[in-house]
Design a protein around this motif. Sequence first.
Motif, mmCIF file in Angstrom:
data_model
loop_
_atom_site.group_PDB
_atom_site.id
_atom_site.type_symbol
_atom_site.label_atom_id
_atom_site.label_comp_id
_atom_site.label_asym_id
_atom_site.label_seq_id
_atom_site.Cartn_x
_atom_site.Cartn_y
_atom_site.Cartn_z
ATOM 1 N N ILE A 1 4.763 1.568 12.710
ATOM 2 C CA ILE A 1 6.035 1.233 12.351
ATOM 3 C C ILE A 1 5.410 1.933 10.488
ATOM 4 O O ILE A 1 6.488 1.449 10.135
ATOM 5 C CB ILE A 1 5.333 -0.677 11.493
ATOM 6 N N GLY A 2 4.154 2.073 10.737
ATOM 7 C CA GLY A 2 3.525 2.396 9.044
ATOM 8 C C GLY A 2 4.258 4.209 9.339
ATOM 9 O O GLY A 2 4.899 4.547 7.764
ATOM 10 N N LEU A 3 4.215 5.111 9.989
ATOM 11 C CA LEU A 3 4.733 6.635 10.393
ATOM 12 C C LEU A 3 6.606 6.353 10.368
ATOM 13 O O LEU A 3 7.085 7.053 9.546
ATOM 14 C CB LEU A 3 4.429 6.410 11.560
ATOM 15 N N ARG A 4 7.030 4.863 10.278
ATOM 16 C CA ARG A 4 8.266 5.337 10.098
ATOM 17 C C ARG A 4 8.521 4.659 8.819
ATOM 18 O O ARG A 4 10.374 4.220 8.417
ATOM 19 C CB ARG A 4 9.247 3.834 11.333
ATOM 20 N N THR A 5 7.788 4.247 7.593
ATOM 21 C CA THR A 5 8.304 4.583 6.116
ATOM 22 C C THR A 5 8.324 5.306 5.613
ATOM 23 O O THR A 5 8.276 6.712 6.408
ATOM 24 C CB THR A 5 7.600 3.510 5.765
ATOM 25 N N PRO A 6 9.065 5.520 4.480
ATOM 26 C CA PRO A 6 8.716 6.793 2.958
ATOM 27 C C PRO A 6 7.300 7.042 3.611
ATOM 28 O O PRO A 6 6.693 6.576 2.669
ATOM 29 C CB PRO A 6 9.688 5.871 2.289
ATOM 30 N N VAL A 7 6.646 7.846 4.163
ATOM 31 C CA VAL A 7 5.114 8.092 4.349
ATOM 32 C C VAL A 7 4.442 7.873 2.532
ATOM 33 O O VAL A 7 3.429 7.482 2.199
ATOM 34 C CB VAL A 7 4.562 8.917 5.058
ATOM 35 N N LEU A 8 4.970 9.393 1.521
ATOM 36 C CA LEU A 8 4.058 10.039 1.034
ATOM 37 C C LEU A 8 4.511 9.112 -0.799
ATOM 38 O O LEU A 8 3.206 8.933 -0.698
ATOM 39 C CB LEU A 8 5.082 11.660 0.779
ATOM 40 N N PRO A 9 5.450 8.455 -0.467
ATOM 41 C CA PRO A 9 5.509 7.485 -1.780
ATOM 42 C C PRO A 9 4.114 5.886 -1.269
ATOM 43 O O PRO A 9 4.194 5.783 -1.738
ATOM 44 C CB PRO A 9 7.310 6.759 -2.204
ATOM 45 N N MET A 10 4.330 5.757 -0.260
ATOM 46 C CA MET A 10 3.522 4.493 0.456
ATOM 47 C C MET A 10 2.425 5.005 0.584
ATOM 48 O O MET A 10 1.360 4.524 0.107
ATOM 49 C CB MET A 10 4.277 3.999 1.789
ATOM 50 N N LEU A 11 1.628 5.974 0.266
ATOM 51 C CA LEU A 11 0.171 6.623 0.602
ATOM 52 C C LEU A 11 -0.037 6.871 -0.963
ATOM 53 O O LEU A 11 -1.091 6.627 -1.583
ATOM 54 C CB LEU A 11 -0.071 8.172 0.769
ATOM 55 N N ARG A 12 0.666 7.219 -1.976
ATOM 56 C CA ARG A 12 1.026 7.721 -3.734
ATOM 57 C C ARG A 12 0.634 6.244 -3.863
ATOM 58 O O ARG A 12 -0.114 5.874 -4.844
ATOM 59 C CB ARG A 12 2.303 7.873 -4.219
ATOM 60 N N THR A 13 1.050 4.819 -3.059
ATOM 61 C CA THR A 13 1.197 3.876 -4.121
ATOM 62 C C THR A 13 -0.421 3.334 -4.042
ATOM 63 O O THR A 13 -0.716 2.245 -4.681
ATOM 64 C CB THR A 13 2.507 2.586 -3.586
ATOM 65 N N ALA A 14 -0.723 3.426 -2.562
ATOM 66 C CA ALA A 14 -1.857 2.551 -1.716
ATOM 67 C C ALA A 14 -3.068 3.467 -2.727
ATOM 68 O O ALA A 14 -4.320 2.654 -3.218
ATOM 69 C CB ALA A 14 -1.911 3.270 -0.505
ATOM 70 N N ALA A 15 -2.882 4.695 -3.014
ATOM 71 C CA ALA A 15 -3.932 5.582 -3.890
ATOM 72 C C ALA A 15 -3.773 4.804 -5.246
ATOM 73 O O ALA A 15 -5.084 4.663 -6.700
ATOM 74 C CB ALA A 15 -4.125 6.792 -4.180
ATOM 75 N N GLU A 16 -3.095 3.985 -5.461
ATOM 76 C CA GLU A 16 -3.228 3.584 -7.345
ATOM 77 C C GLU A 16 -3.218 2.438 -7.210
ATOM 78 O O GLU A 16 -3.651 2.340 -8.530
ATOM 79 C CB GLU A 16 -1.378 4.016 -7.781
ATOM 80 N N LEU A 17 -3.189 1.930 -6.436
ATOM 81 C CA LEU A 17 -3.025 0.484 -6.861
ATOM 82 C C LEU A 17 -5.072 -0.171 -7.262
ATOM 83 O O LEU A 17 -5.236 -1.460 -7.836
ATOM 84 C CB LEU A 17 -3.205 -0.267 -5.498
ATOM 85 N N PRO A 18 -6.052 0.540 -6.350
ATOM 86 C CA PRO A 18 -6.765 -0.033 -7.194
ATOM 87 C C PRO A 18 -7.095 0.461 -8.220
ATOM 88 O O PRO A 18 -8.215 -0.751 -8.892
ATOM 89 C CB PRO A 18 -8.257 1.006 -6.188
ATOM 90 N N PHE A 19 -6.691 1.156 -8.898
ATOM 91 C CA PHE A 19 -6.378 0.736 -10.273
ATOM 92 C C PHE A 19 -5.529 0.802 -11.246
ATOM 93 O O PHE A 19 -5.750 0.630 -12.563
ATOM 94 C CB PHE A 19 -6.800 2.967 -10.553
ATOM 95 N N VAL A 20 -5.124 -0.373 -10.752
ATOM 96 C CA VAL A 20 -3.629 -0.850 -11.767
ATOM 97 C C VAL A 20 -4.801 -2.668 -12.045
ATOM 98 O O VAL A 20 -4.658 -3.488 -11.142
ATOM 99 C CB VAL A 20 -2.806 -1.165 -10.475
ATOM 100 N N PRO A 21 -4.506 -2.830 -12.988
ATOM 101 C CA PRO A 21 -4.952 -3.694 -13.407
ATOM 102 C C PRO A 21 -4.491 -5.781 -13.363
ATOM 103 O O PRO A 21 -2.760 -5.705 -12.706
ATOM 104 C CB PRO A 21 -5.191 -4.469 -15.058
ATOM 105 N N ARG A 22 -5.239 -6.666 -13.069
ATOM 106 C CA ARG A 22 -4.435 -7.797 -12.556
ATOM 107 C C ARG A 22 -4.358 -8.508 -13.851
ATOM 108 O O ARG A 22 -5.088 -8.328 -14.810
ATOM 109 C CB ARG A 22 -5.028 -8.604 -11.556
ATOM 110 N N ARG A 23 -2.541 -8.627 -14.318
ATOM 111 C CA ARG A 23 -2.502 -9.721 -15.145
ATOM 112 C C ARG A 23 -1.772 -11.456 -14.356
ATOM 113 O O ARG A 23 -1.086 -11.165 -13.851
ATOM 114 C CB ARG A 23 -1.570 -9.316 -16.697
ATOM 115 N N SER A 24 -2.384 -12.133 -15.868
ATOM 116 C CA SER A 24 -1.472 -13.515 -15.770
ATOM 117 C C SER A 24 -0.037 -13.528 -15.911
ATOM 118 O O SER A 24 0.339 -12.702 -16.815
ATOM 119 C CB SER A 24 -2.323 -14.451 -16.023
ATOM 120 N N GLN A 25 0.840 -14.284 -15.567
ATOM 121 C CA GLN A 25 1.785 -14.383 -16.007
ATOM 122 C C GLN A 25 2.295 -16.019 -15.926
ATOM 123 O O GLN A 25 2.220 -16.247 -14.136
ATOM 124 C CB GLN A 25 3.554 -13.561 -14.940
ATOM 125 N N PRO A 26 3.583 -16.583 -16.312
ATOM 126 C CA PRO A 26 4.040 -18.058 -16.015
ATOM 127 C C PRO A 26 4.603 -17.503 -15.028
ATOM 128 O O PRO A 26 5.018 -16.758 -14.757
ATOM 129 C CB PRO A 26 4.433 -18.524 -17.463
#
Length: 404
Positions: free
Chosen positions: A370-395
């Motif tokens: 299923i993953g190969l049938r999605t936009p692979v490069l944007p998804m890989l870029r996003t996966a690589a970025e996620l560990p460095f994105v801080p978690r923030r609280s929101q109401p």
Amino acid sequence: MTPRPAKDSDVIVIGGGAAGLSLAHRLTEKGAATVTVVEPPDGPLRPAERTWCYWDAGVDGLEEAVSASWSVLRLHGADRRPVVVGPAPFTYRMVRSADFERLVHGRLARSDGGRLLRATVESVRGVPGGAEVRCTLPGGWSLTLRARRVFDSRPLPVLPPARTRLLQHFRGWFVRTDTDRFDPSVADLMDFRVPQPAHGLAFGYVLPLAPDRALVEYTEFSGNALTTEAYESALGHYCRDVLGLGALSVERAEQGIIPMTDARFPRRAGPAHFRVGTAGGATRAATGYTFAAVQRQSRAIAAALRDGRTTIPAPHGRRASAMDAVLLRALDTGRIDGPRFFTDLFRRIPAERLLRFLDGATSLREEWGIGLRTPVLPMLRTAAELPFVPRRSQPFARTGDNHR
């Protein structure tokens, strides 16, 4: 007023929405425990009637509460071309809250160990051997309940810290048309032939109940909810200019907000105090679907209590949560086009496999395909970025109830 004496049960379920009622249903169905369900009394804390939808195969114990079902699903792409699929063995099912309440309340009434209490919960605190719930009855009397375990489905006032948070927000009309306009055998899950917001995505949603009756809904995935007037305008445009329904009457309206977030929802609020439903992480982050996960979670809790286990299972697996976090971030950043993404999934993947994927019930090999049938490069870029994105609280300003 003078407090009334404590009353004991094996389990106290707080809240009479989808999660609370589902858990009470499964516990009494299996005879896993004596159960007290605490629901708000009539008044502002009691939610209006609402609708829940899910897909399932075969008999699931909810047949008495299912008011409609569909064996054919359709999606209208942004290119205006439809995708029609038959997801057998699954059917898409609608449950009205009033019907579900009758089913579960009746089961509680017939059960030796079941009880329904209309009261406002004031506090939950741990005590030796379990937890204590302090309530206020409609007449103002205080009542203390005790149980070995408390399962709490009330919404959280603040969502846990998250890297990404969107809202699935919607308003629906139950409409009746002057002439037959609907095919009762086909449910439209996503109709992208509506104006798209600058950020996020929007779609129509049509569940026909008869040739001249349907639930018609306008839904957005975006950062903020709309005003009621804006929903009404969008629904009017959709019914008039996209569906061409002609003259119609609106018999009832529903409105709600579902959080779509990669927050980590703690399932335990105390040694014997557990959260279930959206508050316990049951909402699927990338789709907003909740009802099916609530059923799985409720069955798993009932089995654990029956077998004497103390571990409460997570509603979604780690792989599913990780994939949801990537997709949610890719949608929020605009790296993928939402309407095209969901349209391509329905066009390229067999419907039965896709629904199992959305339920987190696919194998690693199937998910890779299923993953190969999605936009692979944007998804890989996003996966690589996620560990460095801080978690923030929101109401989270919650209205209505989970629709799906």
